[in-house]
Design a protein around this motif. Structure first.
Motif, PDB file in Angstrom:
ATOM      1  N   ASN A 201     -65.628  15.502 -54.977  1.00  0.00           N
ATOM      2  CA  ASN A 201     -66.074  14.076 -54.484  1.00  0.00           C
ATOM      3  C   ASN A 201     -65.178  13.161 -54.190  1.00  0.00           C
ATOM      4  O   ASN A 201     -65.248  12.056 -54.085  1.00  0.00           O
ATOM      5  CB  ASN A 201     -66.293  13.442 -56.067  1.00  0.00           C
ATOM      6  N   LEU A 202     -64.197  13.787 -53.382  1.00  0.00           N
ATOM      7  CA  LEU A 202     -62.794  13.152 -52.976  1.00  0.00           C
ATOM      8  C   LEU A 202     -63.607  12.076 -51.689  1.00  0.00           C
ATOM      9  O   LEU A 202     -64.535  12.530 -51.019  1.00  0.00           O
ATOM     10  CB  LEU A 202     -61.976  14.088 -52.311  1.00  0.00           C
ATOM     11  N   SER A 203     -62.824  11.074 -51.396  1.00  0.00           N
ATOM     12  CA  SER A 203     -63.339   9.944 -50.537  1.00  0.00           C
ATOM     13  C   SER A 203     -63.319  10.698 -49.056  1.00  0.00           C
ATOM     14  O   SER A 203     -62.173  11.524 -48.912  1.00  0.00           O
ATOM     15  CB  SER A 203     -62.564   8.955 -50.615  1.00  0.00           C
ATOM     16  N   SER A 204     -64.351  10.582 -48.242  1.00  0.00           N
ATOM     17  CA  SER A 204     -64.399  10.938 -47.074  1.00  0.00           C
ATOM     18  C   SER A 204     -63.169  10.473 -46.051  1.00  0.00           C
ATOM     19  O   SER A 204     -62.810  10.750 -44.798  1.00  0.00           O
ATOM     20  CB  SER A 204     -65.675  10.636 -46.308  1.00  0.00           C
ATOM     21  N   SER A 205     -62.466   9.074 -46.419  1.00  0.00           N
ATOM     22  CA  SER A 205     -61.568   8.455 -45.944  1.00  0.00           C
ATOM     23  C   SER A 205     -60.330   8.912 -46.167  1.00  0.00           C
ATOM     24  O   SER A 205     -59.430   8.533 -45.287  1.00  0.00           O
ATOM     25  CB  SER A 205     -61.710   6.955 -46.282  1.00  0.00           C
ATOM     26  N   LEU A 206     -60.239  10.149 -47.030  1.00  0.00           N
ATOM     27  CA  LEU A 206     -58.803  10.580 -47.543  1.00  0.00           C
ATOM     28  C   LEU A 206     -57.933  11.078 -46.306  1.00  0.00           C
ATOM     29  O   LEU A 206     -58.703  12.064 -45.645  1.00  0.00           O
ATOM     30  CB  LEU A 206     -59.055  11.554 -48.556  1.00  0.00           C
ATOM     31  N   ALA A 207     -56.711  10.755 -46.153  1.00  0.00           N
ATOM     32  CA  ALA A 207     -55.935  11.177 -45.195  1.00  0.00           C
ATOM     33  C   ALA A 207     -54.711  12.204 -45.471  1.00  0.00           C
ATOM     34  O   ALA A 207     -54.338  12.944 -44.703  1.00  0.00           O
ATOM     35  CB  ALA A 207     -55.377  10.150 -44.124  1.00  0.00           C
ATOM     36  N   SER A 208     -54.377  11.791 -46.899  1.00  0.00           N
ATOM     37  CA  SER A 208     -53.375  12.663 -47.371  1.00  0.00           C
ATOM     38  C   SER A 208     -53.517  12.992 -48.826  1.00  0.00           C
ATOM     39  O   SER A 208     -53.817  11.874 -49.487  1.00  0.00           O
ATOM     40  CB  SER A 208     -51.950  11.848 -47.396  1.00  0.00           C
ATOM     41  N   LEU A 209     -53.487  14.160 -49.238  1.00  0.00           N
ATOM     42  CA  LEU A 209     -53.818  14.596 -50.461  1.00  0.00           C
ATOM     43  C   LEU A 209     -52.643  15.625 -51.119  1.00  0.00           C
ATOM     44  O   LEU A 209     -52.165  16.420 -50.558  1.00  0.00           O
ATOM     45  CB  LEU A 209     -55.050  15.458 -50.605  1.00  0.00           C
ATOM     46  N   GLY A 210     -52.191  15.156 -52.087  1.00  0.00           N
ATOM     47  CA  GLY A 210     -51.175  15.801 -52.946  1.00  0.00           C
ATOM     48  C   GLY A 210     -51.356  16.213 -54.201  1.00  0.00           C
ATOM     49  O   GLY A 210     -51.781  15.516 -55.132  1.00  0.00           O
ATOM     50  N   LEU A 211     -51.308  17.563 -54.353  1.00  0.00           N
ATOM     51  CA  LEU A 211     -51.767  18.159 -55.758  1.00  0.00           C
ATOM     52  C   LEU A 211     -50.697  19.415 -55.881  1.00  0.00           C
ATOM     53  O   LEU A 211     -50.887  20.115 -56.915  1.00  0.00           O
ATOM     54  CB  LEU A 211     -53.096  19.178 -55.642  1.00  0.00           C
ATOM     55  N   SER A 212     -49.487  19.421 -55.529  1.00  0.00           N
ATOM     56  CA  SER A 212     -48.586  20.435 -55.609  1.00  0.00           C
ATOM     57  C   SER A 212     -48.150  20.419 -57.165  1.00  0.00           C
ATOM     58  O   SER A 212     -47.932  19.276 -57.701  1.00  0.00           O
ATOM     59  CB  SER A 212     -47.278  20.270 -54.906  1.00  0.00           C
ATOM     60  N   TYR A 213     -48.023  21.662 -57.725  1.00  0.00           N
ATOM     61  CA  TYR A 213     -47.336  21.706 -59.159  1.00  0.00           C
ATOM     62  C   TYR A 213     -48.179  20.861 -60.077  1.00  0.00           C
ATOM     63  O   TYR A 213     -47.556  20.393 -61.128  1.00  0.00           O
ATOM     64  CB  TYR A 213     -45.904  21.465 -59.099  1.00  0.00           C
ATOM     65  N   SER A 214     -49.569  20.929 -60.030  1.00  0.00           N
ATOM     66  CA  SER A 214     -50.281  20.031 -61.080  1.00  0.00           C
ATOM     67  C   SER A 214     -51.060  20.814 -62.021  1.00  0.00           C
ATOM     68  O   SER A 214     -51.962  20.292 -62.670  1.00  0.00           O
ATOM     69  CB  SER A 214     -51.538  19.367 -60.024  1.00  0.00           C
ATOM     70  N   ARG A 215     -50.756  22.104 -61.892  1.00  0.00           N
ATOM     71  CA  ARG A 215     -51.093  23.073 -63.147  1.00  0.00           C
ATOM     72  C   ARG A 215     -52.839  23.181 -63.159  1.00  0.00           C
ATOM     73  O   ARG A 215     -53.483  23.503 -63.993  1.00  0.00           O
ATOM     74  CB  ARG A 215     -50.870  22.504 -64.390  1.00  0.00           C
ATOM     75  N   LEU A 216     -53.383  22.981 -61.631  1.00  0.00           N
ATOM     76  CA  LEU A 216     -54.704  23.191 -61.517  1.00  0.00           C
ATOM     77  C   LEU A 216     -54.928  24.704 -61.805  1.00  0.00           C
ATOM     78  O   LEU A 216     -54.335  25.621 -61.391  1.00  0.00           O
ATOM     79  CB  LEU A 216     -55.050  22.741 -60.217  1.00  0.00           C
ATOM     80  N   GLN A 217     -56.414  25.103 -62.141  1.00  0.00           N
ATOM     81  CA  GLN A 217     -56.633  26.505 -62.316  1.00  0.00           C
ATOM     82  C   GLN A 217     -58.047  26.524 -61.770  1.00  0.00           C
ATOM     83  O   GLN A 217     -58.951  25.799 -62.030  1.00  0.00           O
ATOM     84  CB  GLN A 217     -56.610  26.678 -63.876  1.00  0.00           C
ATOM     85  N   GLY A 218     -58.532  27.986 -61.374  1.00  0.00           N
ATOM     86  CA  GLY A 218     -59.752  28.186 -60.857  1.00  0.00           C
ATOM     87  C   GLY A 218     -59.657  28.478 -59.469  1.00  0.00           C
ATOM     88  O   GLY A 218     -58.579  29.193 -58.978  1.00  0.00           O
ATOM     89  N   LYS A 219     -60.630  28.426 -58.952  1.00  0.00           N
ATOM     90  CA  LYS A 219     -60.789  28.725 -57.531  1.00  0.00           C
ATOM     91  C   LYS A 219     -61.317  27.426 -56.640  1.00  0.00           C
ATOM     92  O   LYS A 219     -62.341  26.845 -56.917  1.00  0.00           O
ATOM     93  CB  LYS A 219     -61.697  29.840 -57.284  1.00  0.00           C
ATOM     94  N   PHE A 220     -60.750  27.334 -55.455  1.00  0.00           N
ATOM     95  CA  PHE A 220     -61.188  26.015 -54.746  1.00  0.00           C
ATOM     96  C   PHE A 220     -62.578  26.334 -54.144  1.00  0.00           C
ATOM     97  O   PHE A 220     -62.795  27.340 -53.437  1.00  0.00           O
ATOM     98  CB  PHE A 220     -60.202  25.665 -53.649  1.00  0.00           C
ATOM     99  N   PRO A 221     -63.435  25.334 -54.317  1.00  0.00           N
ATOM    100  CA  PRO A 221     -64.938  25.544 -53.946  1.00  0.00           C
ATOM    101  C   PRO A 221     -64.842  25.377 -52.175  1.00  0.00           C
ATOM    102  O   PRO A 221     -64.005  24.976 -51.694  1.00  0.00           O
ATOM    103  CB  PRO A 221     -65.330  24.189 -54.234  1.00  0.00           C
ATOM    104  N   GLU A 222     -65.701  26.151 -51.728  1.00  0.00           N
ATOM    105  CA  GLU A 222     -66.020  26.309 -50.198  1.00  0.00           C
ATOM    106  C   GLU A 222     -66.224  24.886 -49.830  1.00  0.00           C
ATOM    107  O   GLU A 222     -66.707  23.896 -50.368  1.00  0.00           O
ATOM    108  CB  GLU A 222     -67.324  26.851 -49.862  1.00  0.00           C
ATOM    109  N   GLY A 223     -65.434  24.366 -48.725  1.00  0.00           N
ATOM    110  CA  GLY A 223     -65.583  23.344 -48.010  1.00  0.00           C
ATOM    111  C   GLY A 223     -64.883  21.984 -48.593  1.00  0.00           C
ATOM    112  O   GLY A 223     -64.869  20.794 -48.279  1.00  0.00           O
TER     113      GLY A 223
END
Length: 537
Positions: A201-223
């Motif tokens: 659901n990230l904004s389509s206007s997003l130019a920069s995304l920082g998620l390093s070392y954020s403890r996210l788990q799982g698998k990135f969805p397609e697209g």
């Protein structure tokens, strides 16, 4: 600045991608006075937290090399115009606060759900990175629907608040209400409760995304990263991004042999994927990105050779600490904007010569740092101009150190240790760069006398250990008032024991062992000479 702080700065920028060095107010002299409601909200926010001058100074020293600059909120005083306060930006017409940059401001405490910060109804940019909010949870109150200002935010940077917890409901509200968001940095936050599917659901206007070392788990969805405006993507150190507790960073792929076969925008400028245990060859499509400026693939397990890059847009390239082999591609030496190249700790081989730096010579005014240590590179020493940091230690370099090295007057760190260099030291070596902080030539086969030191007044580390140098130790070393480490052990240096070294005010480590000194050690009238530092005779 200590030489390694600059290296830290580059790494720091990767998890604080929106860090702005100048956090001062940008209001013009003709701007209207700050709106009183905003002044009140800012003062209440300041008073709800404690300010650690120690933390602020430490962060600022790591970032800009200056711990003396006061924390931003020190200028926040009742009865003064908040548009002139450090870290505050106001609208030039209305006087409302539209930007708040409190990066490394030494903030400590808890952000309450009713914080006055949320009353800044016209805020467009919010940067709170590199503080300490004590396991605060970013409550959904932060982005409640009635907080109308949230829809105006185009920048949110909460990175490097290491104990800050981001709730799933909060992230959902951010995505629902910030339709104009262009920059989002959540690196080094605790996002372990966030489902990766919600990132769709990230904004389509997003130019920069920082998620390093954020403890996210799982698998990135397609697209998930197929955003039309995305230019910068920071995904460093996410070892749990896969199912079944795999240590691989598993992007969706049409080929099981390519972990990075993922749809990314063609005009991506920054891609950060360090420390993810990625293996196999570096994907070929990375070499074809026409606008790529920053590529950070360090601390993975990539194998194979480095291919030729198709464009000349690179500015920062980190491929260190992988398992790459083969020659350094010629296209790297044609990157006229290249400022930092780190190929250290691989198994690269081949000969590196002066001709390969010809393109770089054309933009000699640019600041560059080239660590290429711990490989199997051969040939003569060749150093491009305008360098600040150059390391080719632990390679297979041969021949003399050329006198042309003295033309690199901007050099601060020169490390050619653990090679098979021979011949005499250039006579100009002792005065070629007033900026030199570190000179490390240990474990070579260098001969002759140590040159006179005339201009190296900021030199801190001098290491000539394990060579075949001879003659006397030049007393001109006394001009190096900042010298902290001096190691000339395992040579053939002779003469009267250099008791005069004890007068160097900053010297902490002195190693003179396995030479041919004679005479008394220290002042005969002193009971314990050379007490103030570690020494080895």
């Amino acid at each position: 600045m200590v030489w390694f702080s600059r290296l830290y700065l580059f790494l720091f920028l990767f998890y604080s991608p929106f860090y702005l060095l100048s956090s001062l107010s940008t209001s013009s002299p003709t701007s209207p006075l700050c709106h009183p409601d905003d002044t009140s909200a800012l003062l209440q926010f300041k008073n709800s937290l404690s300010i650690s001058k120690l933390d602020c100074g430490r962060y600022r020293y790591m970032l800009i090399g200056d711990a003396s600059r006061p924390c931003q909120t020190m200028s926040w005083k009742n009865g003064t115009d908040c548009c002139r306060w450090d870290g505050v930006t106001c609208d030039d017409i209305t006087g409302h606060v539209i930007g708040l940059n409190l990066t490394a401001a030494g903030l400590n405490g808890i952000i309450q759900s009713n914080s006055s910060l949320f009353r800044l109804a016209h805020l467009k940019s919010l940067v709170l990175s590199d503080n300490n909010f004590n396991r605060s949870q970013i409550s959904s109150e932060f982005v409640a629907p009635e907080i109308s200002y949230l829809s105006k935010l185009h920048t949110i940077n909460l990175s490097a608040n290491f104990d800050l917890i981001l709730e799933a409901s909060t992230l959902k509200r951010i995505f629902e209400n910030t339709t104009n968001l262009t920059e989002l940095s959540l690196s080094y936050l605790d996002m372990s409760s966030i489902a990766l599917i919600s990132l769709m659901n990230l904004s389509s206007s997003l130019a920069s995304l920082g998620l390093s070392y954020s403890r996210l788990q799982g698998k990135f969805p397609e697209g998930i990263f197929r955003r039309p405006n995305l230019q910068a993507l920071y995904l460093g150190h996410l070892p749990e991004i896969c199912t079944n507790k795999s240590t691989k960073l598993c992007f969706p792929s049409n080929s099981s042999n390519d972990q990075l076969e993922v749809s990314l925008p063609l005009y991506l400028e920054t891609l950060v994927l360090y420390h993810n245990l990625l293996n196999g060859s570096i994907p070929t499509w990375l070499y074809s990105l026409p606008s790529l400026k920053v590529l950070y693939l360090a601390m993975n397990q990539f194998t194979g050779s480095i291919n030729e890059f198709h464009s000349c847009s690179l500015e920062l390239l980190f491929l260190n600490q992988n398992r790459l082999h083969g020659h350094i591609p010629r296209s790297l030496f044609q990157q006229v904007n290249l400022r930092y190249l780190d190929l250290s700790s691989n198994s690269l081989s081949g000969v590196v010569g002066f001709d390969q730096f010809s393109k770089l010579n054309k933009s000699s005014c640019r600041t560059r740092e080239f660590p290429i240590s711990d490989n199997q590179l051969q040939g003569l020493v060749s150093i491009p101009p305008s360098l600040i940091f150059f390391s080719m230690s632990n390679n297979q370099l041969t021949g003399n150190i050329p006198s042309q090295i003295c033309n690199v007057s901007s050099l601060e760190v020169l490390d050619l240790s653990n090679n098979t260099l021979n011949g005499s030291l250039p006579r100009c070596l002792g005065n070629f760069s007033e900026n030199l902080l570190v000179l490390d030539l240990r474990n070579n086969r260098l001969q002759g006398m140590i040159p006179i030191f005339a201009k190296l007044k900021y030199l801190r580390i001098l290491n000539f250990d394990d060579n075949q140098l001879e003659g006397s130790l030049p007393q001109s070393l006394l001009t190096c008032k900042e010298l902290e480490v001096l190691n000339v052990g395992n040579n053939k240096i002779n003469g009267l024991f250099p008791n005069w070294l004890e007068s160097l005010p900053e010297l902490q480590v002195l190693i003179l062992r396995s030479n041919r000194f004679y005479g008394p050690v220290g002042d005969p009238t002193a009971r314990f000479p050379f007490q103030k530092f570690f020494f080895s005779f």
